[in-house]
Enzyme design. Structure first.
Site, PDB file in Angstrom:
ATOM      1  N   GLU A  85       0.928  -1.267  -0.145  1.00 37.52           N
ATOM      2  CA  GLU A  85      -0.189  -0.218  -0.230  1.00 37.52           C
ATOM      3  C   GLU A  85       0.529   1.405   0.348  1.00 37.52           C
ATOM      4  O   GLU A  85       0.254   2.129  -0.770  1.00 37.52           O
ATOM      5  CB  GLU A  85      -0.814  -0.004   1.414  1.00 37.52           C
ATOM      6  CG  GLU A  85      -1.571   1.253   1.163  1.00 37.52           C
ATOM      7  CD  GLU A  85      -3.287   0.935   2.142  1.00 37.52           C
ATOM      8  OE1 GLU A  85      -3.987  -0.187   2.387  1.00 37.52           O
ATOM      9  OE2 GLU A  85      -3.387   1.491   3.329  1.00 37.52           O
ATOM     10  N   ASP A  86       1.807   1.518   0.647  1.00 41.78           N
ATOM     11  CA  ASP A  86       2.727   2.110   1.414  1.00 41.78           C
ATOM     12  C   ASP A  86       4.371   2.714  -0.009  1.00 41.78           C
ATOM     13  O   ASP A  86       4.388   3.276   0.389  1.00 41.78           O
ATOM     14  CB  ASP A  86       2.682   2.932   2.678  1.00 41.78           C
ATOM     15  CG  ASP A  86       1.117   3.101   3.224  1.00 41.78           C
ATOM     16  OD1 ASP A  86       0.524   3.604   2.287  1.00 41.78           O
ATOM     17  OD2 ASP A  86       0.851   2.587   4.359  1.00 41.78           O
TER      18      ASP A  86
END
Ligand code: ZN
Length: 191
Positions: free
Chosen positions: A70-71
């Site tokens: 996600e990051d």
């Protein structure tokens, strides 16, 4: 033999820590202390082990890696190659689709909570515990009282919808609700 197996598990978890720390190396948490990002996945993995009493290294490694797709610039295939299909799948289940609007991503987390696999459920609840703790321990500078309250409400909806697979899930859920009460109380007192 038991010792060798144990060391293999430890090694697998250390490999996940090493990988996650490297991937998150330039990131800081949103909170006012701007802690190194890796503090967050370490806490999530610790909650999985300490509160959930989960011993499966696949789930502990997934907790350590839960935010890398996600990051950071990490793909499913990369995770699969390094840590195997199970870890990669759990991480993907706990990854929001960033192409969607934030509001929709949050709605989907509530809607999908009941369909998560066992490992993804464990990680999801531990992640929410860590995040609501941060609301009092290290709140983002620009979050209003209302925004914090909304976040707590949303986290509660997600955790409530998670499937009650076993005692580990139950213990993590109970701990989430205990923590939530404390956080809500402290929030009120400091508002
Ligand atoms: Zn997280």
């Amino acid at each position: 033999m038991v010792y060798i197996l144990l060391m293999r598990k430890v090694n697998f978890i250390l490999k996940a820590l090493n990988f996650s720390a490297y991937k998150h190396r330039y990131q800081r948490r949103k909170g006012d202390e701007h802690l190194p990002y890796i503090n967050h996945p370490i806490r999530v993995a610790y909650l999985v082990s300490e509160i959930g009493k989960v011993e499966d290294p696949v789930i502990i490694a997934s907790a350590i890696l839960h935010d890398v797709v996600e990051d950071t610039e990490t793909s499913f295939d990369e995770l699969k190659e390094e840590f195997g299909e199970k870890v990669a799948s759990i991480v993907m289940e706990d990854t929001d689709d960033k192409r969607l609007e934030k509001k929709e991503r949050k709605r989907l987390q509530i809607e999908n909570a009941k369909d998560l696999s066992y490992g993804a459920t464990i990680v999801r609840i531990a992640d929410k515990i860590a995040n609501i703790m941060d609301i009092v321990n290290s709140p983002p500078d620009d979050w209003s009282y209302e925004r914090k309250k909304d976040y707590l409400q949303w986290a509660k909806s997600v955790v409530s919808k998670c499937k009650d697979y076993d005692g580990s899930v139950k213990d993590l859920k109970d701990y989430f609700f205990e923590t939530l009460k404390k956080v809500e109380k402290s929030l009120k007192e400091h508002n």
